[in-house]
Design an enzyme around this catalytic site. Structure first.
Site, mmCIF file in Angstrom:
data_model
loop_
_atom_site.group_PDB
_atom_site.id
_atom_site.type_symbol
_atom_site.label_atom_id
_atom_site.label_comp_id
_atom_site.label_asym_id
_atom_site.label_seq_id
_atom_site.Cartn_x
_atom_site.Cartn_y
_atom_site.Cartn_z
ATOM 1 N N SER A 66 0.796 -1.230 0.000
ATOM 2 C CA SER A 66 0.000 0.000 0.000
ATOM 3 C C SER A 66 0.826 1.276 0.000
ATOM 4 O O SER A 66 0.257 2.370 -0.070
ATOM 5 C CB SER A 66 -0.952 0.007 1.203
ATOM 6 O OG SER A 66 -2.015 -0.893 0.995
ATOM 7 N N GLU A 164 -4.968 -7.800 -5.533
ATOM 8 C CA GLU A 164 -4.061 -8.780 -6.142
ATOM 9 C C GLU A 164 -2.605 -8.341 -6.071
ATOM 10 O O GLU A 164 -1.700 -9.177 -6.055
ATOM 11 C CB GLU A 164 -4.451 -9.033 -7.597
ATOM 12 C CG GLU A 164 -5.766 -9.776 -7.786
ATOM 13 C CD GLU A 164 -6.982 -8.873 -7.656
ATOM 14 O OE1 GLU A 164 -6.792 -7.629 -7.545
ATOM 15 O OE2 GLU A 164 -8.118 -9.388 -7.653
ATOM 16 N N LYS A 230 3.325 6.461 5.257
ATOM 17 C CA LYS A 230 2.348 5.540 4.658
ATOM 18 C C LYS A 230 2.926 4.143 4.775
ATOM 19 O O LYS A 230 4.070 3.907 4.391
ATOM 20 C CB LYS A 230 2.096 5.882 3.181
ATOM 21 C CG LYS A 230 1.110 4.915 2.506
ATOM 22 C CD LYS A 230 -0.295 5.143 3.011
ATOM 23 C CE LYS A 230 -1.230 3.985 2.657
ATOM 24 N NZ LYS A 230 -1.124 2.871 3.625
ATOM 25 N N THR A 231 2.119 3.241 5.279
ATOM 26 C CA THR A 231 2.570 1.868 5.483
ATOM 27 C C THR A 231 1.981 0.938 4.432
ATOM 28 O O THR A 231 1.109 1.316 3.649
ATOM 29 C CB THR A 231 2.163 1.370 6.874
ATOM 30 O OG1 THR A 231 0.723 1.358 6.956
ATOM 31 C CG2 THR A 231 2.717 2.277 7.958
ATOM 32 N N GLY A 232 2.469 -0.291 4.445
ATOM 33 C CA GLY A 232 1.933 -1.317 3.556
ATOM 34 C C GLY A 232 2.168 -2.688 4.155
ATOM 35 O O GLY A 232 3.086 -2.883 4.948
#
Length: 286
Positions: A66, A164, A230-232
């Site tokens: 993300s 996905e 911002k993380t993911g």
């Protein structure tokens, strides 16, 4: 007297630990890789000059997860600056447009959301459906990749939609970046003329308002320090963060940390990223 000397010696022996509770950043990264049984990619870049201060696997590919949503909203803001988009434009969508983890967009099926609201949801809450709706406005994954090429990033690529893109197969180049490329791209978006000053402020503010990054670097941030991030997260142990960081409530450096191919739990991954952040902060003036 001998007892006093022994006490002083014992006290002095503890001073280095008190002054430097965390190892140097590269040592911390090596420890993290060992404890995670996986790979860590990291870069620390001076925001003003673009100079690399610390790097580890900075040119290796890692899943973007993300963190791509910051670049996506940068592309949206570039369209706003060009007069091709408006943050106030309302986008309507249907139930079938929603994908897993859409905490904001799922509440607005009846009334829709503006482009600006979708960007805020995508960055501050990592709303996946908001990201997909925004992706459609820039030409999908191929359109976002084309935007990256236009601003000089020849490495970062987005190939699929949410969710996905979070497959994170080992060795798969799809939906990946490198720490060095992501840091350079983020710096271009926030400091160059790729975006107007107003759009730069807006992109940064969305990152400041991030509400899902608490367990990572924010958990070790001293009082008075600035952070915008911002993380993911993805399958197969992938985890990441892109951040602007600095003392005196000022953004001084870009920090990008990615993890991949680790069996560690989410809590363990968060802890290791927080540990790397703590090492960077403690040794800021190295």
């Amino acid at each position: 007297m001998r007892y006093i000397r022994l006490c002083i010696i014992s006290l002095l022996a503890t001073l280095p630990l008190a002054v430097h509770a965390s190892p140097q950043p590269l040592e911390q990264i090596k420890q993290s890789e060992s404890q995670l049984s996986g790979s860590v990619g990291m870069i620390e870049m001076d925001l003003a000059s673009g100079r690399t201060l610390t790097a580890w696997r900075a040119d290796e590919r890692f899943p973007m997860m993300s963190t791509f949503k910051v670049v996506l909203c940068g592309a949206v803001l570039a369209r706003v600056d060009a007069g091709d988009e408006q943050l106030e434009r309302k986008i309507h969508y249907r139930q079938q447009d929603l994908v897993d983890y859409s905490p904001v967009s799922e509440k607005h099926l009846a009334d829709g959301m503006t482009v600006g609201e979708l960007c805020a949801a995508a960055i501050t809450m990592s709303d996946n459906s908001a990201a997909n709706l925004l992706l459609a406005t820039v030409g999908g994954p191929a359109g976002l990749t084309a935007f990256l090429r236009q601003i000089g990033d020849n490495v970062t690529r987005l190939d699929r939609w949410e969710t996905e893109l979070n497959e994170a197969l080992p060795g798969d180049a799809r939906d990946t970046t490198t720490p060095a490329s992501m840091a350079a791209t983020l710096r271009k978006l926030l400091t160059s003329q790729r975006l107007s000053a107003r759009s730069q402020r807006q992109l940064l503010q969305w990152m400041v308002d991030d509400r899902v990054a608490g367990p990572l670097i924010r958990s070790v941030l001293p009082a008075g320090w600035f952070i915008a991030d911002k993380t993911g997260a993805a399958e197969r142990g992938a985890r990441g963060i892109v951040a602007l960081l600095g003392p005196n409530n000022k953004a001084e450096r870009i920090v990008v940390i990615y993890l991949r191919d680790t069996p560690a739990s989410m809590a363990e991954r968060n802890q290791q990223i927080a540990g790397i952040g703590a090492a960077l902060i403690e040794h800021w003036q190295r």
